[in-house]
Write an enzyme that holds these catalytic residues in place. Structure first.
Site, PDB file in Angstrom:
ATOM      1  N   LYS A  66       3.303  11.627 -11.135  1.00 53.27           N
ATOM      2  CA  LYS A  66       2.664  11.137 -12.285  1.00 53.27           C
ATOM      3  C   LYS A  66       3.809   9.681 -12.073  1.00 53.27           C
ATOM      4  O   LYS A  66       4.576   9.444 -12.875  1.00 53.27           O
ATOM      5  CB  LYS A  66       2.227  10.752 -13.246  1.00 53.27           C
ATOM      6  CG  LYS A  66       1.620  13.019 -13.269  1.00 53.27           C
ATOM      7  CD  LYS A  66       0.533  12.783 -14.772  1.00 53.27           C
ATOM      8  CE  LYS A  66      -0.635  13.942 -14.842  1.00 53.27           C
ATOM      9  NZ  LYS A  66       0.371  14.390 -16.249  1.00 53.27           N
ATOM     10  N   ARG A  98       0.863  -1.161  -0.122  1.00 51.66           N
ATOM     11  CA  ARG A  98       0.102   0.000   0.151  1.00 51.66           C
ATOM     12  C   ARG A  98       0.843   1.142  -0.213  1.00 51.66           C
ATOM     13  O   ARG A  98       0.253   2.105  -0.010  1.00 51.66           O
ATOM     14  CB  ARG A  98      -1.228   0.089   0.731  1.00 51.66           C
ATOM     15  CG  ARG A  98      -1.827  -1.162   0.834  1.00 51.66           C
ATOM     16  CD  ARG A  98      -3.189  -0.981   2.356  1.00 51.66           C
ATOM     17  NE  ARG A  98      -4.186  -2.119   1.163  1.00 51.66           N
ATOM     18  CZ  ARG A  98      -4.195  -3.200   2.442  1.00 51.66           C
ATOM     19  NH1 ARG A  98      -3.480  -3.149   2.999  1.00 51.66           N
ATOM     20  NH2 ARG A  98      -5.461  -3.532   1.970  1.00 51.66           N
ATOM     21  N   ASN A 129       0.412  20.668 -21.132  1.00 54.20           N
ATOM     22  CA  ASN A 129       0.229  19.203 -22.063  1.00 54.20           C
ATOM     23  C   ASN A 129       0.672  20.269 -23.835  1.00 54.20           C
ATOM     24  O   ASN A 129      -0.221  18.938 -24.227  1.00 54.20           O
ATOM     25  CB  ASN A 129      -0.988  18.732 -21.952  1.00 54.20           C
ATOM     26  CG  ASN A 129      -0.872  17.854 -21.053  1.00 54.20           C
ATOM     27  OD1 ASN A 129      -0.705  17.222 -20.594  1.00 54.20           O
ATOM     28  ND2 ASN A 129      -2.888  17.591 -20.393  1.00 54.20           N
ATOM     29  N   HIS A 153       9.329   9.991 -28.294  1.00 57.01           N
ATOM     30  CA  HIS A 153       7.873  10.704 -27.751  1.00 57.01           C
ATOM     31  C   HIS A 153       8.236  12.737 -28.434  1.00 57.01           C
ATOM     32  O   HIS A 153       7.625  13.498 -28.351  1.00 57.01           O
ATOM     33  CB  HIS A 153       7.454  10.831 -25.973  1.00 57.01           C
ATOM     34  CG  HIS A 153       6.515  11.679 -25.518  1.00 57.01           C
ATOM     35  ND1 HIS A 153       5.593  11.866 -25.578  1.00 57.01           N
ATOM     36  CD2 HIS A 153       6.994  12.470 -24.495  1.00 57.01           C
ATOM     37  CE1 HIS A 153       4.779  12.971 -24.998  1.00 57.01           C
ATOM     38  NE2 HIS A 153       6.082  12.765 -24.470  1.00 57.01           N
ATOM     39  N   HIS A 192       1.011  18.493 -27.025  1.00 54.58           N
ATOM     40  CA  HIS A 192       0.365  16.673 -26.369  1.00 54.58           C
ATOM     41  C   HIS A 192      -0.204  16.530 -26.839  1.00 54.58           C
ATOM     42  O   HIS A 192      -0.337  15.472 -27.521  1.00 54.58           O
ATOM     43  CB  HIS A 192       0.975  16.577 -24.958  1.00 54.58           C
ATOM     44  CG  HIS A 192       2.573  15.935 -25.011  1.00 54.58           C
ATOM     45  ND1 HIS A 192       2.921  17.424 -24.097  1.00 54.58           N
ATOM     46  CD2 HIS A 192       3.117  15.593 -23.816  1.00 54.58           C
ATOM     47  CE1 HIS A 192       3.920  17.620 -23.778  1.00 54.58           C
ATOM     48  NE2 HIS A 192       3.913  16.152 -23.488  1.00 54.58           N
ATOM     49  N   HIS A 200       0.259  13.306 -29.078  1.00 56.49           N
ATOM     50  CA  HIS A 200      -0.010  12.129 -29.205  1.00 56.49           C
ATOM     51  C   HIS A 200      -0.865  11.476 -30.491  1.00 56.49           C
ATOM     52  O   HIS A 200      -0.991  10.261 -30.243  1.00 56.49           O
ATOM     53  CB  HIS A 200      -1.049  11.850 -28.006  1.00 56.49           C
ATOM     54  CG  HIS A 200      -0.517  12.645 -26.441  1.00 56.49           C
ATOM     55  ND1 HIS A 200      -1.113  13.120 -25.041  1.00 56.49           N
ATOM     56  CD2 HIS A 200       1.016  11.997 -26.276  1.00 56.49           C
ATOM     57  CE1 HIS A 200       0.339  12.697 -24.232  1.00 56.49           C
ATOM     58  NE2 HIS A 200       1.004  12.009 -24.812  1.00 56.49           N
ATOM     59  N   LYS A 248       8.102  23.194 -14.198  1.00 61.18           N
ATOM     60  CA  LYS A 248       6.829  22.496 -13.895  1.00 61.18           C
ATOM     61  C   LYS A 248       7.124  22.104 -12.788  1.00 61.18           C
ATOM     62  O   LYS A 248       5.954  21.733 -12.311  1.00 61.18           O
ATOM     63  CB  LYS A 248       8.036  20.724 -14.791  1.00 61.18           C
ATOM     64  CG  LYS A 248       6.902  19.864 -13.747  1.00 61.18           C
ATOM     65  CD  LYS A 248       7.127  18.163 -14.800  1.00 61.18           C
ATOM     66  CE  LYS A 248       6.170  17.153 -14.299  1.00 61.18           C
ATOM     67  NZ  LYS A 248       5.950  16.633 -15.210  1.00 61.18           N
ATOM     68  N   ARG A 250      -1.909  23.252 -14.486  1.00 60.49           N
ATOM     69  CA  ARG A 250      -1.395  21.897 -14.905  1.00 60.49           C
ATOM     70  C   ARG A 250      -1.353  21.036 -16.252  1.00 60.49           C
ATOM     71  O   ARG A 250      -0.228  20.573 -16.649  1.00 60.49           O
ATOM     72  CB  ARG A 250      -1.274  19.677 -13.983  1.00 60.49           C
ATOM     73  CG  ARG A 250       0.417  19.223 -13.901  1.00 60.49           C
ATOM     74  CD  ARG A 250       0.161  18.444 -12.994  1.00 60.49           C
ATOM     75  NE  ARG A 250       1.304  17.541 -13.265  1.00 60.49           N
ATOM     76  CZ  ARG A 250       2.087  16.694 -12.371  1.00 60.49           C
ATOM     77  NH1 ARG A 250       1.783  16.395 -11.588  1.00 60.49           N
ATOM     78  NH2 ARG A 250       2.649  15.706 -12.937  1.00 60.49           N
TER      79      ARG A 250
HETATM   80  N1  LIG Z   1       5.998  10.380 -15.347  1.00 62.49           N
HETATM   81  C1  LIG Z   1       5.596  10.896 -15.759  1.00 62.49           C
HETATM   82  O1  LIG Z   1       5.154  12.670 -15.652  1.00 62.49           O
HETATM   83  C2  LIG Z   1       6.078  11.519 -17.447  1.00 62.49           C
HETATM   84  C3  LIG Z   1       6.524  12.736 -18.381  1.00 62.49           C
HETATM   85  C4  LIG Z   1       7.003  12.570 -19.267  1.00 62.49           C
HETATM   86  C5  LIG Z   1       6.907  10.578 -19.970  1.00 62.49           C
HETATM   87  N2  LIG Z   1       6.759  10.381 -19.126  1.00 62.49           N
HETATM   88  C6  LIG Z   1       7.194   8.156 -19.335  1.00 62.49           C
HETATM   89  O2  LIG Z   1       7.989   8.472 -19.825  1.00 62.49           O
HETATM   90  C7  LIG Z   1       8.537   7.481 -20.658  1.00 62.49           C
HETATM   91  C8  LIG Z   1       9.748   8.176 -21.531  1.00 62.49           C
HETATM   92  O3  LIG Z   1      10.724   8.308 -20.966  1.00 62.49           O
HETATM   93  P1  LIG Z   1      12.281   8.301 -22.474  1.00 62.49           P
HETATM   94  O4  LIG Z   1      12.416   9.000 -22.610  1.00 62.49           O
HETATM   95  O5  LIG Z   1      13.300   8.412 -20.589  1.00 62.49           O
HETATM   96  O6  LIG Z   1      12.780   6.460 -22.515  1.00 62.49           O
HETATM   97  P2  LIG Z   1      13.198   5.794 -21.987  1.00 62.49           P
HETATM   98  O7  LIG Z   1      12.911   4.981 -20.826  1.00 62.49           O
HETATM   99  O8  LIG Z   1      12.540   4.404 -22.735  1.00 62.49           O
HETATM  100  O9  LIG Z   1      14.953   5.701 -22.600  1.00 62.49           O
HETATM  101  C9  LIG Z   1      15.289   5.658 -23.659  1.00 62.49           C
HETATM  102  C10 LIG Z   1      16.379   5.186 -23.870  1.00 62.49           C
HETATM  103  O10 LIG Z   1      17.281   5.232 -23.459  1.00 62.49           O
HETATM  104  C11 LIG Z   1      17.946   4.398 -22.798  1.00 62.49           C
HETATM  105  N3  LIG Z   1      18.847   5.031 -21.824  1.00 62.49           N
HETATM  106  C12 LIG Z   1      18.775   5.490 -19.989  1.00 62.49           C
HETATM  107  N4  LIG Z   1      19.141   6.026 -19.711  1.00 62.49           N
HETATM  108  C13 LIG Z   1      20.830   6.195 -19.996  1.00 62.49           C
HETATM  109  C14 LIG Z   1      21.787   6.778 -20.285  1.00 62.49           C
HETATM  110  N5  LIG Z   1      22.509   7.752 -19.419  1.00 62.49           N
HETATM  111  N6  LIG Z   1      22.366   5.960 -20.960  1.00 62.49           N
HETATM  112  C15 LIG Z   1      22.514   5.697 -22.434  1.00 62.49           C
HETATM  113  N7  LIG Z   1      21.093   5.273 -22.461  1.00 62.49           N
HETATM  114  C16 LIG Z   1      20.350   5.195 -21.298  1.00 62.49           C
HETATM  115  C17 LIG Z   1      17.014   3.696 -21.893  1.00 62.49           C
HETATM  116  O11 LIG Z   1      17.212   2.341 -21.541  1.00 62.49           O
HETATM  117  C18 LIG Z   1      16.367   3.306 -22.864  1.00 62.49           C
HETATM  118  O12 LIG Z   1      16.634   2.715 -24.424  1.00 62.49           O
HETATM  119  C19 LIG Z   1       7.373   7.449 -21.672  1.00 62.49           C
HETATM  120  O13 LIG Z   1       6.945   5.755 -21.583  1.00 62.49           O
HETATM  121  C20 LIG Z   1       6.754   8.475 -20.908  1.00 62.49           C
HETATM  122  O14 LIG Z   1       4.835   7.787 -21.060  1.00 62.49           O
HETATM  123  C21 LIG Z   1       6.178  10.174 -18.009  1.00 62.49           C
HETATM  124 ZN   LIG Z   2       5.470  14.535 -22.904  1.00 59.98          ZN
END
Ligand SMILES: NC(=O)c1ccc[n+]([C@@H]2O[C@H](COP(=O)([O-])OP(=O)(O)OC[C@H]3O[C@@H](n4cnc5c(N)ncnc54)[C@H](O)[C@@H]3O)[C@@H](O)[C@H]2O)c1
Ligand SMILES: [Zn+2]
Length: 376
Positions: free
Chosen positions: A149, A127, A251, A272, A254, A258, A233, A247
């Site tokens: 999030k 939990r 977006n 993305h 986005h 999207h 942010k 908030r």
């Molecule tokens: N929670 C939120 O508010 C929020 C906001 C924006 C995006 N997101 C989410 O974030 C995700 C995308 O995140 P991302 O772009 O970081 O992608 P990711 O986590 O897939 O990382 C991208 C790639 O880079 C690699 N990588 C990570 N760090 C590295 C490093 N230092 N050196 C070499 N390679 C490295 C990873 O293994 C992966 O292959 C999506 O799922 C999206 O929905 C969430």
């Molecule tokens: Zn984004």
């Protein structure tokens, strides 16, 4: 010498909960004491992915060992596929087999995928257990690691299952960007430009002037860029943790983005951040066609993305269909009786929420945008 920016920011939520964001070069090497400050020398469980395990994990593990903090490590497959029910279940099962208690801290070491999955697991394990974000992609450093999030994807869409669960701290080491593939670095830059476009015209000008420092990954430039972007942010999240109002400004770009991402079926043609770059340009162009903002502002946004080789024309990615894109926009997070809510700019640094955009108006805009070679 880069000045360390310890506790560069503090996020204080409306109910008084707060957490620090540390930003500095080579911070992983000293992350052990920062974690000890939060929870003494209790055992922690690190969750990471295979790519990050090769590059960033040894520095974190060495620092934890030095601070005499025992740890376990779980390593996921890299990629969006890990944000799934199956991987969540497997992760929770592995966590339970380590006999955690309510104080056992999880550490998310990786990009947004690791951060979102770990945060969600932390919110439901026993939990709710505490967790720390150590984001290693630029996108996760400026966006996903802050704000609370968390979530996973399902066949119905991305991020539809999740929770709000704030981290105890966010530790950002700009050095981890040294190994990040250039495409991922550019994707993070798109979210930074988005943040500046939402709320900080001076920061937008600073970005225009400091592109070389960014492209050559100068630590001081990266640290300032991340700090200023996160301040925007954090300011918004502090006023509206659960997206009841402002908030939604985050977006910007986005809903357009999207739609493009969904049309590409997340097959790697458009990641993305690239979708956010296109989406932000489209939001400015659409606002310009409505007479809300100046066409010059739209051009400045486009030029900034062009300079870092982000896509600026939809046709660079695929041949899109306007009607299908509008359908996706109607299914984006907050459907409202056929009308679409968009974040639209008045100018660079000033945006507003427009809740009653009609599908017809967007259909006409996409048709023009997709056929006008000069603009898109
Ligand atoms: N929670 C939120 O508010 C929020 C906001 C924006 C995006 N997101 C989410 O974030 C995700 C995308 O995140 P991302 O772009 O970081 O992608 P990711 O986590 O897939 O990382 C991208 C790639 O880079 C690699 N990588 C990570 N760090 C590295 C490093 N230092 N050196 C070499 N390679 C490295 C990873 O293994 C992966 O292959 C999506 O799922 C999206 O929905 C969430
Ligand atoms: Zn984004």
């Amino acid at each position: 010498m880069v000045k360390p920016l310890h506790a560069a920011l503090d996020v204080t939520l409306p109910d008084g909960r707060h957490y620090p964001i540390y930003i500095a070069n080579d911070l992983l090497k000293t992350s052990g004491p920062l974690i000890a400050e939060l929870q003494g020398q209790r055992r922690v469980i690190i969750i990471t992915d295979q790519n990050v395990a090769e590059r960033c994990l040894p520095a974190l593990q060495a620092s934890l060992s030095h601070a005499e903090i025992p740890f376990h490590t779980l390593t996921l497959m890299p990629g969006e596929g890990s944000k799934s029910f199956a991987v969540l279940e497997e992760t929770l099962t592995q966590l339970l087999s380590l006999a955690p208690d309510r104080q056992t801290m999880l550490i998310a070491l990786g990009g947004g995928v690791v951060g979102d999955l770990t945060g969600f697991a932390a919110s439901i394990l026993l939990r709710g257990v505490p967790f720390v974000q150590i984001p290693t992609t630029l996108l996760s450093q400026v966006d996903s690691a802050v704000g609370g999030k968390t979530g996973i994807n399902t066949a119905h869409g991305k991020n539809l299952i999740g929770s709000f669960h704030q981290p105890q701290a966010v530790i950002i080491d700009t050095q981890s960007l040294a190994t990040l593939p250039p495409r991922e670095l550019r994707a993070g830059f798109a979210e930074i430009v988005k943040a500046a476009a939402i709320a900080d015209a001076d920061f937008f000008s600073w970005l225009e002037e400091n592109l070389d420092g960014f492209l050559t990954k100068q630590p001081a430039i990266l640290a300032e860029m991340i700090t200023r972007s996160l301040r925007i942010k954090a300011d918004i999240v502090m006023r509206d943790e659960r997206e009841g109002g402002i908030r939604a400004l985050l977006n910007l770009g986005h809903t357009f983005g999207h739609a493009l991402e969904a049309e590409c079926q997340y097959d790697g043609r458009l990641i993305h951040g690239e979708a956010v770059a296109l989406g932000t340009i489209l939001a400015f162009d659409y606002a310009a066609t409505l007479g809300l903002c100046r066409a010059d502002d739209a051009q400045r946004v486009r030029r900034l993305f062009q300079h870092v080789s982000l896509p600026t024309q939809c046709s660079q990615i695929a041949a899109f269909n306007a009607a299908k894109l509008v359908q996706h926009m109607q299914h984006d997070k907050k459907p409202n009786q056929g009308e679409i809510t968009l974040i639209l700019p008045r100018s660079i640094g000033q945006c507003e929420i427009h809740p009653h955009i009609s599908a017809d108006s967007l259909q006409r805009f996409w048709e023009d945008a997709l056929t006008s070679k000069a603009a898109h």
